[in-house]
Design a protein around this motif. Structure first.
Motif, mmCIF file in Angstrom:
data_model
loop_
_atom_site.group_PDB
_atom_site.id
_atom_site.type_symbol
_atom_site.label_atom_id
_atom_site.label_comp_id
_atom_site.label_asym_id
_atom_site.label_seq_id
_atom_site.Cartn_x
_atom_site.Cartn_y
_atom_site.Cartn_z
ATOM 1 N N VAL A 126 0.837 -1.204 0.000
ATOM 2 C CA VAL A 126 0.000 0.000 0.000
ATOM 3 C C VAL A 126 0.872 1.255 0.000
ATOM 4 O O VAL A 126 0.618 2.214 -0.743
ATOM 5 C CB VAL A 126 -0.950 -0.007 1.214
ATOM 6 C CG1 VAL A 126 -1.687 1.324 1.322
ATOM 7 C CG2 VAL A 126 -1.954 -1.154 1.091
ATOM 8 N N LYS A 127 1.917 1.262 0.824
ATOM 9 C CA LYS A 127 2.816 2.420 0.852
ATOM 10 C C LYS A 127 3.433 2.668 -0.520
ATOM 11 O O LYS A 127 3.566 3.811 -0.967
ATOM 12 C CB LYS A 127 3.918 2.203 1.884
ATOM 13 C CG LYS A 127 3.468 2.357 3.324
ATOM 14 C CD LYS A 127 4.665 2.269 4.262
ATOM 15 C CE LYS A 127 4.254 2.543 5.704
ATOM 16 N NZ LYS A 127 5.406 2.543 6.629
ATOM 17 N N ALA A 128 3.806 1.581 -1.187
ATOM 18 C CA ALA A 128 4.427 1.723 -2.503
ATOM 19 C C ALA A 128 3.468 2.348 -3.499
ATOM 20 O O ALA A 128 3.845 3.241 -4.273
ATOM 21 C CB ALA A 128 4.897 0.356 -3.000
ATOM 22 N N MET A 129 2.216 1.903 -3.498
ATOM 23 C CA MET A 129 1.266 2.421 -4.479
ATOM 24 C C MET A 129 0.862 3.866 -4.180
ATOM 25 O O MET A 129 0.631 4.661 -5.098
ATOM 26 C CB MET A 129 0.032 1.513 -4.535
ATOM 27 C CG MET A 129 0.329 0.131 -5.117
ATOM 28 S SD MET A 129 1.105 0.184 -6.769
ATOM 29 C CE MET A 129 2.845 -0.090 -6.364
ATOM 30 N N GLN A 186 1.449 6.986 -6.815
ATOM 31 C CA GLN A 186 0.455 7.974 -7.240
ATOM 32 C C GLN A 186 0.924 9.400 -6.953
ATOM 33 O O GLN A 186 0.694 10.317 -7.747
ATOM 34 C CB GLN A 186 -0.885 7.705 -6.542
ATOM 35 C CG GLN A 186 -1.557 6.388 -6.932
ATOM 36 C CD GLN A 186 -2.067 6.363 -8.365
ATOM 37 O OE1 GLN A 186 -1.375 6.788 -9.294
ATOM 38 N NE2 GLN A 186 -3.272 5.841 -8.552
ATOM 39 N N LEU A 187 1.596 9.586 -5.834
ATOM 40 C CA LEU A 187 2.105 10.919 -5.500
ATOM 41 C C LEU A 187 3.186 11.362 -6.486
ATOM 42 O O LEU A 187 3.179 12.501 -6.968
ATOM 43 C CB LEU A 187 2.660 10.923 -4.076
ATOM 44 C CG LEU A 187 1.630 10.821 -2.948
ATOM 45 C CD1 LEU A 187 2.321 10.551 -1.618
ATOM 46 C CD2 LEU A 187 0.804 12.097 -2.870
ATOM 47 N N GLU A 188 4.117 10.475 -6.788
ATOM 48 C CA GLU A 188 5.198 10.848 -7.703
ATOM 49 C C GLU A 188 4.677 11.050 -9.120
ATOM 50 O O GLU A 188 5.171 11.900 -9.865
ATOM 51 C CB GLU A 188 6.307 9.790 -7.674
ATOM 52 C CG GLU A 188 7.084 9.777 -6.371
ATOM 53 C CD GLU A 188 8.458 9.148 -6.509
ATOM 54 O OE1 GLU A 188 8.957 9.016 -7.655
ATOM 55 O OE2 GLU A 188 9.039 8.786 -5.471
ATOM 56 N N LEU A 189 3.665 10.269 -9.494
ATOM 57 C CA LEU A 189 3.096 10.445 -10.824
ATOM 58 C C LEU A 189 2.366 11.786 -10.921
ATOM 59 O O LEU A 189 2.390 12.446 -11.972
ATOM 60 C CB LEU A 189 2.135 9.295 -11.138
ATOM 61 C CG LEU A 189 1.960 8.956 -12.624
ATOM 62 C CD1 LEU A 189 3.290 8.577 -13.240
ATOM 63 C CD2 LEU A 189 0.957 7.826 -12.797
ATOM 64 N N ASN A 217 -0.494 16.556 -0.307
ATOM 65 C CA ASN A 217 0.272 17.108 0.803
ATOM 66 C C ASN A 217 0.776 16.036 1.757
ATOM 67 O O ASN A 217 1.241 16.331 2.843
ATOM 68 C CB ASN A 217 -0.577 18.117 1.591
ATOM 69 C CG ASN A 217 -1.822 17.459 2.183
ATOM 70 O OD1 ASN A 217 -2.196 16.369 1.777
ATOM 71 N ND2 ASN A 217 -2.459 18.153 3.129
ATOM 72 N N THR A 218 0.653 14.752 1.354
ATOM 73 C CA THR A 218 1.116 13.660 2.204
ATOM 74 C C THR A 218 2.544 13.309 1.857
ATOM 75 O O THR A 218 2.876 13.113 0.698
ATOM 76 C CB THR A 218 0.240 12.405 2.004
ATOM 77 O OG1 THR A 218 -1.103 12.748 2.310
ATOM 78 C CG2 THR A 218 0.700 11.280 2.905
ATOM 79 N N LYS A 219 3.407 13.220 2.849
ATOM 80 C CA LYS A 219 4.779 12.797 2.598
ATOM 81 C C LYS A 219 4.776 11.322 2.219
ATOM 82 O O LYS A 219 4.099 10.519 2.847
ATOM 83 C CB LYS A 219 5.644 13.014 3.841
ATOM 84 C CG LYS A 219 5.814 14.479 4.208
ATOM 85 C CD LYS A 219 6.701 14.606 5.430
ATOM 86 C CE LYS A 219 6.877 16.073 5.819
ATOM 87 N NZ LYS A 219 7.729 16.208 7.019
ATOM 88 N N PRO A 220 5.553 10.939 1.192
ATOM 89 C CA PRO A 220 5.523 9.557 0.709
ATOM 90 C C PRO A 220 5.782 8.523 1.787
ATOM 91 O O PRO A 220 5.117 7.509 1.852
ATOM 92 C CB PRO A 220 6.636 9.539 -0.353
ATOM 93 C CG PRO A 220 6.723 10.953 -0.824
ATOM 94 C CD PRO A 220 6.410 11.794 0.380
#
Length: 367
Positions: free
Chosen positions: A247-250, A254-257, A359-362
């Protein structure tokens, strides 16, 4: 430039005759240098390229000299020929232990002029054996390099999980990968609207766009200890043994994309968004195919359900099954729970929609 033969012997060696008979045997032209001690001969080895070293085993320091030659990358390929007093079993065993490649009895060196053509045959035969050995060694080295390059190329085209299993089984000299049941979190991610987008792109642009997106996805999947099982056109299928890290990876993806899309907008390029579906449960890894081509892949309802959830996810969002949510070790960020029908199932299932938050840190995506 003539090739070089260096001899170390206290007795006079028939240099001219050696060179002549080597030429007659088809080995080409040589220069022949003879020295009484190894210390006298050694400097020449660093000045010229040497093709053959002949050493009288009675000369002091022979064993140490041969050991140095065989352990030095600069000289390890140079054939060494021993001159021995007697061609008895004990003498031959000794030169083998020292590390010589071949040997010649001293009586062949002392032979009369009329006997030289016959007497030098062991030298020529020894040289031929060494040359053959070096040729085979060279061929093996070349084959080894080619195999290494081939394996290095193949490694990037198969899942890391399969590569690791294949390496283990090869080490154990097993020739088939058996089926294996396991419990995993399955991820399907598909680029929304990518196929219509490609209608206005050259084929090279399509590949470049896919690679720029998949490079980010691959990096994140492996950073979180997952494995990409397959790329499926504009989609990918990944597996994780840990649902929390999946879940963390996905979320990170999405954030980086989303950040990548900010850059693409400023450059006047179309944006790209993944729809992601995740489900956890039992699967079986097995071999599918025929005699000429196999695919080792994951099969089961868990895989099918993850694929169905991906189709239900909104662009830029993540759809997580109840089974995956229950295995996540930390609370999920704001999610929307709903019951949805899944093709192939009689009853609706509970799923959670997890939209990315800019605004969420990865690293804190699931905290």
């Amino acid at each position: 430039m003539d090739r070089l033969i260096v001899a170390v012997s206290e007795r006079a060696l028939p240099a001219d005759d050696c060179v002549r008979h080597l030429a007659d045997a088809g080995f080409g032209t040589f220069e022949f240098f003879s020295f009484p001690t190894w210390d006298d001969a050694e400097p020449l080895l660093f000045e010229r390229s040497v093709s053959l070293i002949i050493m009288d085993v009675s000369v002091e320091g022979t064993s140490e000299a041969v050991a140095m030659l065989k352990n030095d990358d600069m000289f390890s390929h140079v054939p060494t020929l021993a001159v021995i007093a007697e061609s008895d079993a004990a003498s031959i065993e000794r030169v083998s232990e020292i590390g010589f490649d071949a040997w010649i009895p001293v009586k062949a060196v002392d032979a009369a002029e009329t006997l030289l053509p016959v007497a030098l045959r062991p030298l020529i035969a020894g040289f031929q054996r060494v040359a053959s050995l070096l040729q085979k060694t060279s061929e093996l080295q070349e084959a080894g390099i080619k195999d290494f390059i081939l394996l290095d190329l193949i490694k990037d085209y198969i899942p890391k999980t399969i590569w690791d299993i294949a390496q283990q089984f090869a080490h154990e000299q097993k020739i088939a990968i058996p089926e294996e049941e396991m419990d995993l979190t399955i991820v399907f991610a598909d680029l929304k609207g990518f196929t219509p987008m490609t209608q206005h792109m050259a084929p090279r642009e399509v590949i470049q766009t896919l690679n720029s997106v998949f490079a980010v996805a691959s990096r994140i999947v492996y950073e979180f200890d997952g494995d990409i099982d397959k790329f499926l056109g504009d989609a990918f299928f990944a597996v994780f043994s840990d649902a929390t890290r999946a879940v963390k990876a996905m979320v990170r993806l999405q954030l980086e994309l989303a950040e990548m899309n900010d850059t693409r907008r400023t450059e006047g390029l179309p944006t790209v968004e993944f729809r992601i579906g995740m489900h956890s449960g039992p699967v079986i890894r097995g071999n599918v195919g025929g005699n000429h081509r196999f695919d080792n892949t994951l099969i089961g309802d868990t895989v099918n359900t993850a694929s169905r959830l991906e189709a239900l996810a909104p662009p830029g969002g993540i759809m997580i099954s109840e089974e995956t949510r229950a295995r996540v070790g930390t609370p999920l960020p704001s999610t929307t729970m709903q019951r949805v029908p899944i093709r192939g199932r009689d009853e609706e299932i509970t799923v959670y929609s997890l939209p990315p938050r800019r605004n969420t840190k990865p690293n804190d995506a699931t905290t």
